[in-house]
Design a protein around this motif. Sequence first.
Motif, PDB file in Angstrom:
ATOM      1  N   VAL A   1       0.828  -1.211   0.000  1.00 40.52           N
ATOM      2  CA  VAL A   1       0.000   0.000   0.000  1.00 40.52           C
ATOM      3  C   VAL A   1       0.860   1.258   0.000  1.00 40.52           C
ATOM      4  O   VAL A   1       0.525   2.260  -0.652  1.00 40.52           O
ATOM      5  CB  VAL A   1      -0.954  -0.014   1.215  1.00 40.52           C
TER       6      VAL A   1
ATOM      7  N   ASP B   1     -11.360 -11.076  -1.923  1.00 39.14           N
ATOM      8  CA  ASP B   1     -12.144  -9.953  -1.402  1.00 39.14           C
ATOM      9  C   ASP B   1     -11.650  -9.506  -0.035  1.00 39.14           C
ATOM     10  O   ASP B   1     -11.612  -8.304   0.267  1.00 39.14           O
ATOM     11  CB  ASP B   1     -13.618 -10.350  -1.302  1.00 39.14           C
TER      12      ASP B   1
ATOM     13  N   ARG C   1      -8.372  -7.554  -0.349  1.00 38.33           N
ATOM     14  CA  ARG C   1      -8.621  -6.294  -1.044  1.00 38.33           C
ATOM     15  C   ARG C   1      -9.271  -5.295  -0.099  1.00 38.33           C
ATOM     16  O   ARG C   1      -8.931  -4.104  -0.099  1.00 38.33           O
ATOM     17  CB  ARG C   1      -9.490  -6.536  -2.271  1.00 38.33           C
ATOM     18  N   ALA C   2     -10.186  -5.762   0.750  1.00 38.62           N
ATOM     19  CA  ALA C   2     -10.809  -4.873   1.736  1.00 38.62           C
ATOM     20  C   ALA C   2      -9.776  -4.380   2.742  1.00 38.62           C
ATOM     21  O   ALA C   2      -9.806  -3.202   3.142  1.00 38.62           O
ATOM     22  CB  ALA C   2     -11.937  -5.609   2.453  1.00 38.62           C
ATOM     23  N   ARG C   3      -8.865  -5.255   3.154  1.00 36.16           N
ATOM     24  CA  ARG C   3      -7.802  -4.835   4.074  1.00 36.16           C
ATOM     25  C   ARG C   3      -6.918  -3.770   3.430  1.00 36.16           C
ATOM     26  O   ARG C   3      -6.524  -2.790   4.082  1.00 36.16           O
ATOM     27  CB  ARG C   3      -6.953  -6.032   4.487  1.00 36.16           C
ATOM     28  N   ALA C   4      -6.588  -3.949   2.150  1.00 35.32           N
ATOM     29  CA  ALA C   4      -5.731  -2.979   1.460  1.00 35.32           C
ATOM     30  C   ALA C   4      -6.443  -1.630   1.335  1.00 35.32           C
ATOM     31  O   ALA C   4      -5.827  -0.571   1.537  1.00 35.32           O
ATOM     32  CB  ALA C   4      -5.349  -3.508   0.077  1.00 35.32           C
ATOM     33  N   GLU C   5      -7.728  -1.653   1.012  1.00 35.31           N
ATOM     34  CA  GLU C   5      -8.475  -0.399   0.891  1.00 35.31           C
ATOM     35  C   GLU C   5      -8.567   0.313   2.227  1.00 35.31           C
ATOM     36  O   GLU C   5      -8.462   1.558   2.294  1.00 35.31           O
ATOM     37  CB  GLU C   5      -9.866  -0.697   0.341  1.00 35.31           C
ATOM     38  N   ALA C   6      -8.722  -0.457   3.308  1.00 37.09           N
ATOM     39  CA  ALA C   6      -8.770   0.157   4.639  1.00 37.09           C
ATOM     40  C   ALA C   6      -7.427   0.783   4.988  1.00 37.09           C
ATOM     41  O   ALA C   6      -7.369   1.890   5.564  1.00 37.09           O
ATOM     42  CB  ALA C   6      -9.146  -0.895   5.682  1.00 37.09           C
TER      43      ALA C   6
ATOM     44  N   GLU D   1      -5.232   1.966   2.860  1.00 30.19           N
ATOM     45  CA  GLU D   1      -5.077   3.172   2.045  1.00 30.19           C
ATOM     46  C   GLU D   1      -5.870   4.335   2.633  1.00 30.19           C
ATOM     47  O   GLU D   1      -5.389   5.475   2.660  1.00 30.19           O
ATOM     48  CB  GLU D   1      -5.539   2.881   0.620  1.00 30.19           C
ATOM     49  N   MET D   2      -7.071   4.062   3.112  1.00 29.98           N
ATOM     50  CA  MET D   2      -7.886   5.120   3.722  1.00 29.98           C
ATOM     51  C   MET D   2      -7.238   5.648   4.992  1.00 29.98           C
ATOM     52  O   MET D   2      -7.213   6.863   5.234  1.00 29.98           O
ATOM     53  CB  MET D   2      -9.284   4.584   4.030  1.00 29.98           C
TER      54      MET D   2
END
Length: 211
Positions: free
Chosen positions: A17, A37, A40-45, A47-48
């Motif tokens: 990330v 999934d 991917r959710a962990r990576a998006e979290a 990044e946020m």
Amino acid sequence: MTAITHHISDALLDAYVTGSLGHPFAVVVAAHLSLCDACRARAEAAEMLGGSLLDRLAPAPLSAGAQDRLLAALDDASPPPLQSTASGIFPAAVMQALGGQPPKWRMLGGGIRQQILSADSQGSLRLLYIPPGRAVPAHSHGGLELTLVLQGDFSDSEGRFGPGDVEIAHDEIDHQPVAGPDGPCICLAATDAPLRFRAMIPRLLQPLFRI
């Protein structure tokens, strides 16, 4: 696809990330994220969270000439590479590494094939084709090895790995992956150091096959 049970570690995900993960490993992580999934959710979290932390930082003044250097860099920048899309069992990140073309396999022996996708100071990235029931020569590691299953499955001392699963092997793991009996196993593998083979013949052939 069966349920994914072997995921990317927090440390590798954080490095991906933040953009600090070497290219070979980053391709494996990107391919896994396109299939998983949960990761991917962990990576998006992550990044946020990183974006939120950046927003809280106080702005720093630009150094003298920073704008001129930025504009010069934009003038000299090469066009971005064309983006590839997923094709069959190969995620978009793998097709990008393949240049949008099907694999060009090279025989390693015993029906095992490979295509080297990249090899530089950051490590190597390759596709592996292992016939059903065939074992990869037993080996340990001088560094990190990430192996993502794209088709079929393999088993070793660390368990069974099916489509979407990632095996994270470090210098304390000594194993001999064996492809499952139901069909060929196709994997994407990244390493940052040569493998350490037990048997003499694989060690002799290692420079030729760049493993």
